[in-house]
Write an enzyme that holds these catalytic residues in place. Sequence first.
Site, mmCIF file in Angstrom:
data_model
loop_
_atom_site.group_PDB
_atom_site.id
_atom_site.type_symbol
_atom_site.label_atom_id
_atom_site.label_comp_id
_atom_site.label_asym_id
_atom_site.label_seq_id
_atom_site.Cartn_x
_atom_site.Cartn_y
_atom_site.Cartn_z
ATOM 1 N N SER A 125 0.830 -1.214 0.000
ATOM 2 C CA SER A 125 0.000 0.000 0.000
ATOM 3 C C SER A 125 0.858 1.256 0.000
ATOM 4 O O SER A 125 1.985 1.244 0.516
ATOM 5 C CB SER A 125 -0.877 -0.013 1.266
ATOM 6 N N TYR A 150 -1.527 0.073 10.620
ATOM 7 C CA TYR A 150 -1.856 -0.657 9.375
ATOM 8 C C TYR A 150 -0.710 -0.503 8.370
ATOM 9 O O TYR A 150 -0.180 -1.488 7.865
ATOM 10 C CB TYR A 150 -3.166 -0.148 8.770
ATOM 11 N N LYS A 154 2.393 -3.224 6.709
ATOM 12 C CA LYS A 154 2.772 -3.400 5.298
ATOM 13 C C LYS A 154 4.290 -3.207 5.145
ATOM 14 O O LYS A 154 4.955 -3.942 4.423
ATOM 15 C CB LYS A 154 2.010 -2.425 4.401
HETATM 16 C C1 WQD Z 1 -9.123 9.770 1.038
HETATM 17 C C2 WQD Z 1 -9.338 11.261 1.237
HETATM 18 C C3 WQD Z 1 -9.635 11.897 3.537
HETATM 19 C C4 WQD Z 1 -13.461 9.778 4.042
HETATM 20 C C5 WQD Z 1 -6.496 4.726 3.056
HETATM 21 C C6 WQD Z 1 -5.364 3.827 3.421
HETATM 22 C C7 WQD Z 1 -4.737 3.269 2.175
HETATM 23 C C8 WQD Z 1 -5.789 2.562 1.365
HETATM 24 C C9 WQD Z 1 -6.926 3.521 1.028
HETATM 25 C C10 WQD Z 1 -5.734 0.257 2.026
HETATM 26 C C11 WQD Z 1 -8.570 11.818 2.440
HETATM 27 C C12 WQD Z 1 -10.898 12.159 2.730
HETATM 28 C C13 WQD Z 1 -12.280 10.267 3.515
HETATM 29 C C14 WQD Z 1 -14.493 10.680 4.412
HETATM 30 C C15 WQD Z 1 -13.136 12.511 3.682
HETATM 31 N N1 WQD Z 1 -6.299 1.439 2.056
HETATM 32 N N2 WQD Z 1 -12.130 11.616 3.326
HETATM 33 N N3 WQD Z 1 -14.289 12.015 4.211
HETATM 34 O O1 WQD Z 1 -6.826 7.641 3.899
HETATM 35 O O2 WQD Z 1 -6.014 8.165 1.528
HETATM 36 O O3 WQD Z 1 -6.004 5.815 2.322
HETATM 37 O O4 WQD Z 1 -7.434 4.006 2.284
HETATM 38 O O5 WQD Z 1 -4.782 -0.119 1.402
HETATM 39 O O6 WQD Z 1 -3.744 2.367 2.564
HETATM 40 O O7 WQD Z 1 -4.393 4.608 4.079
HETATM 41 O O8 WQD Z 1 -8.157 6.920 1.861
HETATM 42 O O9 WQD Z 1 -10.529 7.111 1.245
HETATM 43 O O10 WQD Z 1 -9.904 7.115 3.706
HETATM 44 O O11 WQD Z 1 -9.372 9.115 2.286
HETATM 45 O O12 WQD Z 1 -12.977 13.729 3.505
HETATM 46 O O13 WQD Z 1 -15.581 10.294 4.923
HETATM 47 O O14 WQD Z 1 -10.709 11.480 1.504
HETATM 48 O O15 WQD Z 1 -9.390 12.945 4.448
HETATM 49 O O16 WQD Z 1 -8.150 13.128 2.110
HETATM 50 P P1 WQD Z 1 -6.714 7.245 2.466
HETATM 51 P P2 WQD Z 1 -9.565 7.515 2.308
#
Ligand code: WQD
Length: 339
Positions: A125, A150, A154
Site C-alpha cells: 500500500s 496498518y 505493510k
Molecule cells: C481519502 C481522502 C480523507 C473519508 C487509506 C489507506 C490506504 C488505502 C486507502 C488500504 C482523504 C478524505 C475520507 C471521508 C473525507 N487502504 N475523506 N471524508 O486515507 O487516503 O487511504 O485508504 O490499502 O492504505 O491509508 O483513503 O478514502 O480514507 O481518504 O474527507 O468520509 O478522503 O481525508 O483526504 P486514504 P480515504
Amino acid sequence: MKTILVTGGTGYIGSHTVVSLIENNYEVIIVDNLSNSKLEVLNRIEKITGKKPVFYQISVQNKDEMRQIFEKYHIDAIIHFAGLKSVKESVEKPDLYFSNNVGSSKVLLELMDEYNVKNLVFSSSATVYGVPKRVPLYEDDPIGGCTNPYGQTKVDIEILLNEYYKTHKDSNIAILRYFNPIGAHSSGLIGEDPQGVPNNLMPYITQVAVGRLPYLNINGNDYKTVDGTGVRDYIHVVDLASGHLSALKKLEEKPGLVIYNLGTGKGTSVLELVHAFEKANKIKIPYVIAPRRPGDVDENYANCDKAWKEMGWKAKLDIVDACRDSWRWQSKNPNGYDK
Ligand code: WQD
C-alpha cells in the site's frame, strides 16, 4: 503458470482480481476467513465468469489448515491480499493488526519454502511511504515513518519479503503498492462493501448517494492543496486487478524481487472527486466541512513509470469511469452483498 492461490480473494480487490484471473484461464483457489467479506461474492464471480472458484474458509494464520491447500494443490503462484486494512481500527487494535497481517505472511512464506512455491505477488500500500517528503512518490523513495499501525504492518511485511528473498534467490516476488482503489466491475455485480460506516471516501459518497448516509463529512479543507481538501491517487479497481495479472506475467521472467506503484500518476482532491461523482451520475452529494482526520496527509500520488517500463502496465480507466462504476454497483446493491 496455471494454478493461483488467492488469499483474501472474496474481498474488494481480491474478487476483481479473481474475475480477471478466471477470464485469463488461470485456475483459482481462494482462501478467505470472511472476516470482512461475504460468501455471496463467489456467486457473483460465477455470474460474471461462468465459473465458481474453489473456495476454503480458512484464516491464513492457521498453518495446519493452510497446509492442506499446499498438500492438495500444485500452486504455481500466490497472490496475497488477506489482511486487515482499516487505518482507524489499526490505531485502536495494533496488536491484532500485527499478529494478523504479519503473522499470516510469515505462515505463507514458511509454507512456500516447505512446498517449493516460487512466485508471490504481495498486496502492499502507498501508506508504506509514510508522510511523503514530496509527490509523486517513486518506488525507491524511503518507506516507514507510517502514521498508523496498518501502514507499519505493510512495511514489516515488505521487510520480511526482502529477508526471505535473500535466502531464496530462486523466488520471484512482486510487491505492489496500491494507492486509492475505487470503482467496481462494469456489471455492477461486485464492488466495495465495507462493514459498518465506511472509512474510505468513495464508499462513503455512494452510501450518501443511495440514501444510507445523510451527508459526507469532508475531513479538512485547509490542506496545502489545489482546493484545501486532501489529494490522493484514485485508481480504478479493474485497473488494479489487471496490474496483478501483469505482475504474474512479470514473475515468469524470473525477475527476483520487484516493486511497483499501482496508481494513475494523477492527484485528485476530495472536492474534485465529489464533483466528478455528481456530474457523472447527476446526483447531488450534500457535504459539510469536518475536522481533519489524525494521520491524514495533504497529498499522496504515484509515479507509475516503472510499472509501464517493466510490466507494460498502466491505468486505462479514469475517475469518471470509477464514479459511474461505483454508483452502478451501489445502486444495484444498496445494502452491499446483504439482501
Ligand atoms: C481519502 C481522502 C480523507 C473519508 C487509506 C489507506 C490506504 C488505502 C486507502 C488500504 C482523504 C478524505 C475520507 C471521508 C473525507 N487502504 N475523506 N471524508 O486515507 O487516503 O487511504 O485508504 O490499502 O492504505 O491509508 O483513503 O478514502 O480514507 O481518504 O474527507 O468520509 O478522503 O481525508 O483526504 P486514504 P480515504
